[in-house]
Design an enzyme around this catalytic site. Structure first.
Site, PDB file in Angstrom:
ATOM      1  N   HIS A 130      11.106   1.559   5.347  1.00  0.00           N
ATOM      2  CA  HIS A 130      11.219   0.732   4.296  1.00  0.00           C
ATOM      3  C   HIS A 130      12.292   0.793   3.667  1.00  0.00           C
ATOM      4  CE1 HIS A 130      10.136  -1.874   0.859  1.00  0.00           C
ATOM      5  NE2 HIS A 130       9.380  -2.460   1.711  1.00  0.00           N
ATOM      6  N   ASP A 208       5.971   8.049   2.819  1.00  0.00           N
ATOM      7  CA  ASP A 208       5.455   6.767   2.280  1.00  0.00           C
ATOM      8  C   ASP A 208       4.458   6.196   2.925  1.00  0.00           C
ATOM      9  OD1 ASP A 208       5.288   3.954   2.005  1.00  0.00           O
ATOM     10  OD2 ASP A 208       7.206   3.515   2.777  1.00  0.00           O
ATOM     11  N   GLN A 211       1.426   1.971   3.628  1.00  0.00           N
ATOM     12  CA  GLN A 211       0.886   0.933   4.724  1.00  0.00           C
ATOM     13  C   GLN A 211      -0.229   1.617   5.441  1.00  0.00           C
ATOM     14  OE1 GLN A 211       1.367  -2.056   5.312  1.00  0.00           O
ATOM     15  NE2 GLN A 211       3.329  -2.438   4.540  1.00  0.00           N
ATOM     16  N   LYS A 234      -1.269  -3.426  -2.144  1.00  0.00           N
ATOM     17  CA  LYS A 234      -1.644  -3.464  -0.899  1.00  0.00           C
ATOM     18  C   LYS A 234      -3.109  -3.059  -0.407  1.00  0.00           C
ATOM     19  CE  LYS A 234       3.233  -2.552   0.625  1.00  0.00           C
ATOM     20  NZ  LYS A 234       3.665  -4.025   0.781  1.00  0.00           N
ATOM     21  N   CYS A 373      12.378  -5.610   4.517  1.00  0.00           N
ATOM     22  CA  CYS A 373      12.948  -4.448   4.000  1.00  0.00           C
ATOM     23  C   CYS A 373      13.008  -3.402   4.982  1.00  0.00           C
ATOM     24  CB  CYS A 373      12.159  -4.166   2.649  1.00  0.00           C
ATOM     25  SG  CYS A 373      11.773  -5.317   1.428  1.00  0.00           S
TER      26      CYS A 373
END
Lengths: 415, 138
Positions: A130, A208, A211, A234, A373
């Protein structure tokens, strides 16, 4: 984690009943919400808990000496403890609240990167990242004179770790930034392996997990990373709250990020000293209710069971990929279901992703269309954009059927 | 079926008018819609004060590409001043689909008009409306 036992199936109708958004009809139909990778819907437990918090426990934190101030501080710090437990972190000193995942990653890039990086150093990101775990590193590398290297991927969208040897020849590896699950195509990256590789070179790993944290059990010690970023919106929580987990000795040694109130120990004309962790990185009034709301979301997810959520999404992913394989002109990007999260990104030969998403909307199906993104990933696949369906605990096989029905509508219009 | 995709839109999308590039050209500009990744590039030639020839290339959604195609027909033969002042409503009327409740798609629809105004602004010094001032920032 119960990887040895099959988690029991989710009671999805009961879960859906917890989410008010599913009571509304969109274009006359129940919403098939397949865009949770973008942002998730919110359960009553979070929504009503936030209202109650604002009505009975709201004030600023860490400075009000009256009753409400104590309640608000306890709620805010209680959320920090819930996140600590969720991530398996040693101490709440390692849990920094931020505005979102992007700010968590920028915190590391600015506070660590700008003062630690210099000529001869190499910072590695990946083609699947991302932009939030790509652009900050590209930027601080340029600012500091370090080299920015992009780890590539194969045709299936899985990282090509063999390229690390070539990248290493470019200089001293200082940091590797990668996502646990690709937001645009769903690849689960071998973070543990990459983190071990980085550690052997005394380099840091920044993960990251935006997700991943909403969808599976995480344990920061097992990951072997130095920093992990996630975002509240999220994972059933409010927007405006993110989390940075970092190893205590690194956070302690780091320069501050934002400067101002709350993050100081003492201020005078000559010198200012920094507050202890994690306050040193939480300048200004923090997102108080948002943090509390994230804590409520963590309660909800933990109560349902993250291993059960992961298994449910895997089932939907397998089903969606089987169904999409039969749809005319549809190409699914990314690896097989065993190595992906609950994300299925695809193109259809007759229509642009935005037109696909628009027609799906008229069928009451919400998906994301665009580059997500992740422009380097789109370039890797030689396409400008994809249509992406992503799954969460409230999705059903009927939602997938609705997606397929909508795609038939796309073909009827554009085919 | 979504009423955005009426026959005329699909016809312009599948059979774009004035598609291509003028080389050499008197004016050129390109613009993107970062939200969608829509991309439109426009070249034109002048004959005195008229836009005598205009062509576009691009990629993106049906709305952005069909709107560009329709705009070509709208602009060719008009004077520079007329095109510079062409109100967006005129293009939207031509497109003729309800975009009011869909601001994201409105940007798709108006991308090519912004690019035309930018090309004229650069070649002829006409005013660049505030709405498209961002095209000059890079």
């Amino acid at each position: 984690m119960s990887s040895l036992t099959t988690p029991t199936a989710l009671d999805v109708p009961r879960i859906r009943a917890d989410f008010p958004v599913f009571e509304e009809r969109f274009n006359g139909r129940e919403l098939a919400f397949l865009d949770s990778a973008n942002s998730s819907q919110k359960p009553r437990h979070v929504l009503e808990g936030l209202t109650e918090f604002y009505e009975h426990s709201y004030s600023n934190v860490h400075r009000a000496v009256y009753e409400l101030g104590e309640r608000a501080t306890a709620a805010y710090e209680g959320a920090r403890e819930k996140v600590r437990v969720l991530l398996g972190a040693d101490s709440t000193r390692e849990i920094v609240f931020t505005r979102n995942g992007t700010e968590a990653l920028n915190l590391v890039a600015y506070a660590w990167g700008l003062s630690e990086l210099g000529p001869g150093d190499v910072v590695v990101s990946t083609v699947l990242e991302h932009h939030s775990n790509f652009v900050p590193w590209q930027y601080v590398a340029k600012r500091s004179g370090a080299e920015f290297a992009m780890l590539g991927a194969d045709a299936a969208g899985e990282l090509d770790l063999e390229q690390l040897d070539e990248i290493e020849r470019r200089g001293r590896i200082r940091l590797v930034a990668l996502g646990l699950i690709s937001n645009s195509i769903g690849t689960v990256n071998p973070v543990e392996e990459v983190a071990a590789w980085a550690r052997e070179r005394e380099a840091l790993t920044v993960v990251d997990a935006c997700q991943a944290a909403p969808h599976r059990q995480l344990d920061v010690a097992t990951l072997g990373a130095d920093f992990v970023a996630l975002t509240g919106h999220k994972m059933l929580g409010p927007s405006g709250i993110g989390v940075l987990w970092g190893r205590q000795e690194l956070l302690s040694a780091m320069e501050p990020f934002n400067l101002g109130g709350e993050m100081i120990r003492s201020v005078s004309e000559r010198e200012t000293t920094w507050n202890e962790l994690p306050n040193k990185f939480e300048a200004g009034t923090p997102p108080i209710a948002q943090a509390y709301g994230l804590g409520l979301a963590v309660d909800y997810l933990t109560n349902v069971g993250l291993d059960r959520i992961e298994a449910h999404e895997h089932d939907l992913t397998v089903y969606a990929m089987e169904q999409l394989a039969t749809a005319e002109g549809v190409s699914v990007l990314g690896p097989p279901p065993e190595r992906r999260g609950g994300i299925v990104s695809f193109t259809i030969d007759c229509a642009h992703p935005h037109d696909v998403a628009q027609i799906l909307d008229s069928h009451g199906v919400a998906v994301r269309a665009g580059h997500h993104c992740t422009q380097p990933a789109m370039e890797h696949f030689g396409i400008p954009a994809t249509t992406r369906a992503s799954f969460y605990l409230y999705n059903t096989r009927e939602d997938v059927d609705r997606l397929l029905e909508g795609l038939a509508g796309v073909r009827a219009t554009f085919g | 079926m979504s009423d955005l995709y009426r026959e005329l839109i699909l016809d312009h999308y599948k059979n774009p008018r004035n598609h291509g590039e003028l080389d050499p050209c008197d004016a050129h500009a390109q613009g993107q819609n970062p939200l969608c990744g829509d991309d439109v590039s426009i070249t034109m030639n002048f004959s005195g004060d008229d836009v005598s020839e205009i062509r576009f290339t691009g990629r993106g959604c049906a709305i952005s590409q069909a709107a560009a195609s329709m705009l070509m027909e709208l602009v060719e033969g008009k004077t520079v001043a007329e095109v510079a002042e062409l109100p967006k409503e005129e293009l939207l009327d031509e497109i003729g689909v309800p975009l009011a409740k869909n601001p994201a798609r409105l940007k798709c629809a108006l991308l090519s008009l912004g690019v035309v105004k930018l090309a004229l602004h650069r070649a002829r010094g006409t005013a660049l409306p505030e709405e498209w001032a961002g095209f000059e920032e890079r």
